[in-house]
Enzyme design. Structure first.
Site, PDB file in Angstrom:
ATOM      1  N   HIS A 347      10.148  -1.022  -6.090  1.00 59.56           N
ATOM      2  CA  HIS A 347       9.157   0.006  -6.433  1.00 59.56           C
ATOM      3  C   HIS A 347       8.823   0.454  -5.067  1.00 59.56           C
ATOM      4  CE1 HIS A 347       5.152   0.866  -8.105  1.00 59.56           C
ATOM      5  NE2 HIS A 347       4.700   0.902  -6.705  1.00 59.56           N
ATOM      6  N   GLU A 348       8.724  -0.357  -3.946  1.00 59.91           N
ATOM      7  CA  GLU A 348       8.226   0.189  -2.488  1.00 59.91           C
ATOM      8  C   GLU A 348       9.245   1.112  -2.326  1.00 59.91           C
ATOM      9  OE1 GLU A 348       5.211  -0.186  -2.611  1.00 59.91           O
ATOM     10  OE2 GLU A 348       4.716  -1.809  -3.406  1.00 59.91           O
ATOM     11  N   HIS A 351       8.867   4.589  -3.488  1.00 57.66           N
ATOM     12  CA  HIS A 351       7.771   5.281  -2.896  1.00 57.66           C
ATOM     13  C   HIS A 351       8.329   6.148  -1.856  1.00 57.66           C
ATOM     14  CE1 HIS A 351       4.250   4.338  -4.895  1.00 57.66           C
ATOM     15  NE2 HIS A 351       4.142   3.337  -4.556  1.00 57.66           N
ATOM     16  N   GLU A 370       2.405   6.726  -8.263  1.00 55.14           N
ATOM     17  CA  GLU A 370       2.369   5.435  -8.745  1.00 55.14           C
ATOM     18  C   GLU A 370       3.229   5.288  -9.948  1.00 55.14           C
ATOM     19  OE1 GLU A 370       2.206   2.763  -7.260  1.00 55.14           O
ATOM     20  OE2 GLU A 370       1.063   3.484  -5.548  1.00 55.14           O
ATOM     21  N   TYR A 428       0.118   2.263 -14.030  1.00 53.34           N
ATOM     22  CA  TYR A 428       1.353   1.530 -14.006  1.00 53.34           C
ATOM     23  C   TYR A 428       1.880   1.334 -15.306  1.00 53.34           C
ATOM     24  CZ  TYR A 428      -0.026   0.655  -8.902  1.00 53.34           C
ATOM     25  OH  TYR A 428      -0.300   0.722  -7.656  1.00 53.34           O
TER      26      TYR A 428
HETATM   27 ZN    ZN Z   1       3.115   1.745  -5.764  1.00 56.11          ZN
END
Ligand code: ZN
Length: 490
Positions: A347-348, A351, A370, A428
């Site tokens: 996930h990170e 980004h 997000e 999310y």
């Molecule tokens: Zn995030």
């Protein structure tokens, strides 16, 4: 490849000579006359070969030169910065704003001695002390540039209460989230100086350049956005220079407890820093980051930097990971749960595309980074683990959304419009499911092409909900009004 070696030296009596009365080390200062602001070649070291040409297209981007000193007890940060700012708007600007986000995170940041083009300028803090207004001696015309210099002093918070552990020295790691004054986006709504919401991310910045001298005790490992380009050693301190950009922020971590495992993917060195006893987690974080970069390179365009760092943070309050340009922080406790660690690192890493390469207003339209990042984390699972991985991602999003009983709450609202757990459930959970619905509506290959084109077209730019909708509508030739009304628009 950058390495961060420790040069330990015994403390000697002379140390007091470089420490001021407040216990802080005075930063060395550069003067504007020494700087050729138009020369961005120093940032080539931070960029893969294919990204070097970007530098010529960003000659008007804001350039920050910072001198930052970290106190030996990791309690304060003193800084001096020179900022070259060019007015890229269509209107004259009578003032320029900086954000002081650490004042919203339990820190105390004070700015002093502000000057514009070498002359003293008036300044004031507003918006609960998290915005600094610098009044210019004359309105800045479109295309004209100025140099703003200022000193700042930051007393770090001693608890994680207002910052999720993102700002301060906790469990042996100093984390410096949004620690220096930074210029926010200016657009048709003016300067983005609105108060932020603790549930969401705070920053909304244009891509810029950061050349940063960090002075810290010699036995400290410094991990930061960008790459190390120089290093010098004083009696008890080291000064490391980082070149970071184009990027939407500069972030750093300091610790004397970090070990390192590294590998490469293409031209990028991936560094997995870890605490003692967490080798298994460090290995999983490293392999996940490599896989994620490969997946996202393939789908959304190549990761721009020559370095990607993963660092453990003492996160609290439910936080498990945080993204910054070229570096991500992962909660220390997450290293003991390898499945959650993989999901968090993927996930990170996502980004890096949806936040850093393609910027958005994280306060007012958080779905654009997000929800997109949630969705592409699902694509990571699809490409690495197959259909089962994709199905598990979708069921995870459905269970997030179930927390609000699958209420059809729009995903396109500001963080502050979602009370309590609604934010997580909608942004999310329902957010990535909107992208699944959009892909179903357009057809998978058309959706994939639109998303890839979106990443290429808006690389280093900022987007909003309207530009996302317009892009997908014009590229697909389909009317998206109804589906955006159903899922996105309030
Ligand atoms: Zn995030």
């Amino acid at each position: 490849m950058s390495t961060f070696k420790n040069f330990s030296k015994p403390i000697v009596a002379g140390v007091m000579l470089v420490i001021t009365a407040c216990g802080c080390i005075s930063p060395a200062k550069t003067t504007p006359t020494e700087v050729n602001w138009n020369d961005l070649s120093v940032y080539e070291a931070n960029l893969i070969q294919g990204e070097h040409a970007t530098l010529a297209t960003m000659s008007e981007a804001t350039v920050y030169h910072l001198d930052v000193s970290i106190s030996p007890n990791f309690g304060t940060v003193n800084g001096h910065q020179e900022v070259r700012y060019i007015n890229r708007e269509t209107v004259e600007l009578p003032s320029v704003y900086f954000r002081l986000f650490s004042n919203e995170s339990g820190g105390q940041e004070v700015v002093s001695v502000v000057s514009v083009d070498g002359k003293p300028a008036s300044f004031e803090t507003t918006s609960s002390s998290s915005a600094l207004k610098v009044t210019l001696p004359a309105a800045l015309k479109p295309g004209d540039g100025i140099t703003i210099s200022l000193d700042f002093s930051l007393t770090l918070p001693l608890t994680t209460e207002q910052n999720f552990g993102l700002l301060g020295y906790f469990n042996g790691v100093l984390a410096l989230d949004s620690f220096f004054p930074i210029i926010p986006v200016y657009d048709e709504n003016g300067w983005h100086i609105e108060a932020t919401d603790p549930d969401g991310d705070k920053t909304y910045n244009d891509a810029a350049f950061f050349q940063v001298n960090v002075t810290a005790p010699s036995n400290t490992t410094i991990v930061a956005s960008g790459v190390e380009i120089a290093r010098s050693q004083q009696e008890n301190n080291q000064t490391i220079t980082f070149a970071d950009g184009p990027a939407r922020d500069f972030y750093l971590v300091a610790s004397n407890q970090l070990a390192l495992k590294s590998t490469t993917v293409g031209e990028t060195t991936v560094n997995s820093y870890y605490l003692q006893g967490k080798q298994n987690g460090a290995d999983r974080a490293l392999s996940t980051a490599v896989d994620a970069i490969r997946v996202f390179n393939n789908r959304f365009g190549i990761y721009p930097y020559t370095e990607f760092d993963i660092v453990p943070l003492a996160l609290s309050g439910g936080g498990i990971g945080m993204e910054y340009p070229g570096i991500v922080g992962i909660g220390m406790s997450v290293y003991d749960n390898l499945g959650l660690l993989e999901e968090t690192v993927a996930h990170e890493t996502g980004h890096q595309w949806f936040y850093n390469l393609i910027g958005n207003d994280q306060v007012d339209q958080p779905w654009l980074d997000e929800s997109l990042t949630q969705y592409v984390t699902g694509l990571y699972y699809l490409d690495i683990h197959g259909q089962d991985g994709w199905n598990a991602s979708k069921s995870g999003w459905n269970s997030f959304w179930s927390r609000t009983l699958k209420a059809e709450i729009p995903i396109g609202m500001p963080v502050s419009s979602y009370p309590g757990y609604t934010y997580g459930s909608i942004i999310y959970g329902r957010g990535p499911l909107f992208l699944v619905a959009l892909a179903d509506f357009l057809g998978g290959p058309i959706f994939d092409n639109c998303l890839r084109g979106y990443c290429e077209n808006f690389r280093w730019q900022v987007v909003d909900t309207a530009s996302f909708e317009e892009w997908f509508q014009s590229r697909s030739g389909k009317d998206l009004n109804a589906i955006f009304l159903k899922w996105v628009l309030p």
